[in-house]
Design a protein around this motif. Structure first.
Motif, PDB file in Angstrom:
ATOM      1  N   GLY A 197      32.914  43.132  26.821  1.00 16.21           N
ATOM      2  CA  GLY A 197      33.871  42.055  26.686  1.00 16.21           C
ATOM      3  C   GLY A 197      34.390  41.978  25.267  1.00 16.21           C
ATOM      4  O   GLY A 197      33.984  42.745  24.387  1.00 16.21           O
ATOM      5  N   GLN A 198      35.272  41.011  25.039  1.00 17.38           N
ATOM      6  CA  GLN A 198      35.914  40.891  23.734  1.00 17.38           C
ATOM      7  C   GLN A 198      35.094  40.053  22.753  1.00 17.38           C
ATOM      8  O   GLN A 198      35.379  40.057  21.550  1.00 17.38           O
ATOM      9  CB  GLN A 198      37.304  40.264  23.896  1.00 17.38           C
ATOM     10  CG  GLN A 198      37.339  38.745  24.022  1.00 17.38           C
ATOM     11  CD  GLN A 198      36.819  38.211  25.348  1.00 17.38           C
ATOM     12  OE1 GLN A 198      36.577  38.978  26.285  1.00 17.38           O
ATOM     13  NE2 GLN A 198      36.671  36.903  25.437  1.00 17.38           N
TER      14      GLN A 198
ATOM     15  N   GLN B 266      41.514  47.924  36.399  1.00 22.90           N
ATOM     16  CA  GLN B 266      40.569  48.365  35.392  1.00 22.90           C
ATOM     17  C   GLN B 266      39.472  47.308  35.222  1.00 22.90           C
ATOM     18  O   GLN B 266      39.623  46.176  35.641  1.00 22.90           O
ATOM     19  CB  GLN B 266      41.267  48.610  34.044  1.00 22.90           C
ATOM     20  CG  GLN B 266      41.720  47.361  33.324  1.00 22.90           C
ATOM     21  CD  GLN B 266      43.061  46.859  33.818  1.00 22.90           C
ATOM     22  OE1 GLN B 266      43.478  47.159  34.949  1.00 22.90           O
ATOM     23  NE2 GLN B 266      43.734  46.065  33.013  1.00 22.90           N
TER      24      GLN B 266
ATOM     25  N   TYR C  37      30.788  49.158  29.627  1.00 25.01           N
ATOM     26  CA  TYR C  37      31.909  48.236  29.472  1.00 25.01           C
ATOM     27  C   TYR C  37      31.497  47.048  28.605  1.00 25.01           C
ATOM     28  O   TYR C  37      30.345  46.598  28.662  1.00 25.01           O
ATOM     29  CB  TYR C  37      32.386  47.735  30.845  1.00 25.01           C
ATOM     30  CG  TYR C  37      32.810  48.853  31.763  1.00 25.01           C
ATOM     31  CD1 TYR C  37      32.023  49.220  32.854  1.00 25.01           C
ATOM     32  CD2 TYR C  37      33.997  49.553  31.539  1.00 25.01           C
ATOM     33  CE1 TYR C  37      32.394  50.252  33.697  1.00 25.01           C
ATOM     34  CE2 TYR C  37      34.375  50.591  32.379  1.00 25.01           C
ATOM     35  CZ  TYR C  37      33.571  50.936  33.452  1.00 25.01           C
ATOM     36  OH  TYR C  37      33.951  51.955  34.277  1.00 25.01           O
TER      37      TYR C  37
ATOM     38  N   VAL D 106      35.108  39.105  30.626  1.00 28.27           N
ATOM     39  CA  VAL D 106      35.708  38.023  29.858  1.00 28.27           C
ATOM     40  C   VAL D 106      34.658  36.951  29.589  1.00 28.27           C
ATOM     41  O   VAL D 106      34.180  36.293  30.526  1.00 28.27           O
ATOM     42  CB  VAL D 106      36.911  37.413  30.593  1.00 28.27           C
ATOM     43  CG1 VAL D 106      37.516  36.286  29.752  1.00 28.27           C
ATOM     44  CG2 VAL D 106      37.958  38.478  30.890  1.00 28.27           C
TER      45      VAL D 106
ATOM     46  N   GLN E 115      37.253  44.589  33.538  1.00 26.41           N
ATOM     47  CA  GLN E 115      37.388  43.565  32.508  1.00 26.41           C
ATOM     48  C   GLN E 115      36.151  42.688  32.504  1.00 26.41           C
ATOM     49  O   GLN E 115      35.653  42.302  33.566  1.00 26.41           O
ATOM     50  CB  GLN E 115      38.624  42.697  32.752  1.00 26.41           C
ATOM     51  CG  GLN E 115      39.930  43.347  32.359  1.00 26.41           C
ATOM     52  CD  GLN E 115      41.079  42.347  32.343  1.00 26.41           C
ATOM     53  OE1 GLN E 115      41.282  41.615  33.299  1.00 26.41           O
ATOM     54  NE2 GLN E 115      41.811  42.317  31.249  1.00 26.41           N
TER      55      GLN E 115
END
Length: 126
Positions: A117-118, A1, A115, A5, A3
């Motif tokens: 990131g956190q 998937q 998409y 970061v 990601q």
């Protein structure tokens, strides 16, 4: 998937510098516009900067022009945000995001990114 970061956030005094990094995996990195957004407490998430797939075209919100630089290394699947002359009003959580290139929508609209990131916290003290 997929990601994304982020790293590189922290606490810095006004006038200082930080470099944020965002490493992507699970996607064809060069096929994505990569953007940086930020969200301060009580405020909406706002566009900061974006770079097209090659990095040859970059875009910035007016308040960071001349202070921030977005760049990308497609060989490392990483996008960077070099932040200089930081101000207390730059304090926010910074997010990187990816938008499939050549699709409809604006590089400046968070709703058009696929998409996220956190996030990484940037705090600038006065």
């Amino acid at each position: 998937q997929v990601q994304l970061v982020e790293s590189g956030g922290g606490l810095v005094q006004a006038g200082g510098s930080l470099r944020l990094s965002c490493e992507a995996s699970g996607l064809t990195f060069s096929g994505y516009v990569m953007g940086w957004f930020r969200q301060a407490p009580g405020k909406e998430r706002e566009f900061v900067a974006a770079a097209n797939g090659s990095g040859g075209f970059t875009y910035y919100i007016d308040s960071v022009k001349g202070r921030f630089t977005i760049s990308r290394d497609n060989a490392k699947n990483t996008v960077y945000l070099q932040m200089n002359s930081l101000k207390p009003e730059d304090t926010a959580v910074y997010y990187c995001a990816g938008k499939l290139a050549y699709t409809r929508g604006s590089y400046a609209s968070r709703r058009d990114y696929n998409y996220w990131g956190q996030g990484t916290q940037v705090t600038v003290s006065s």
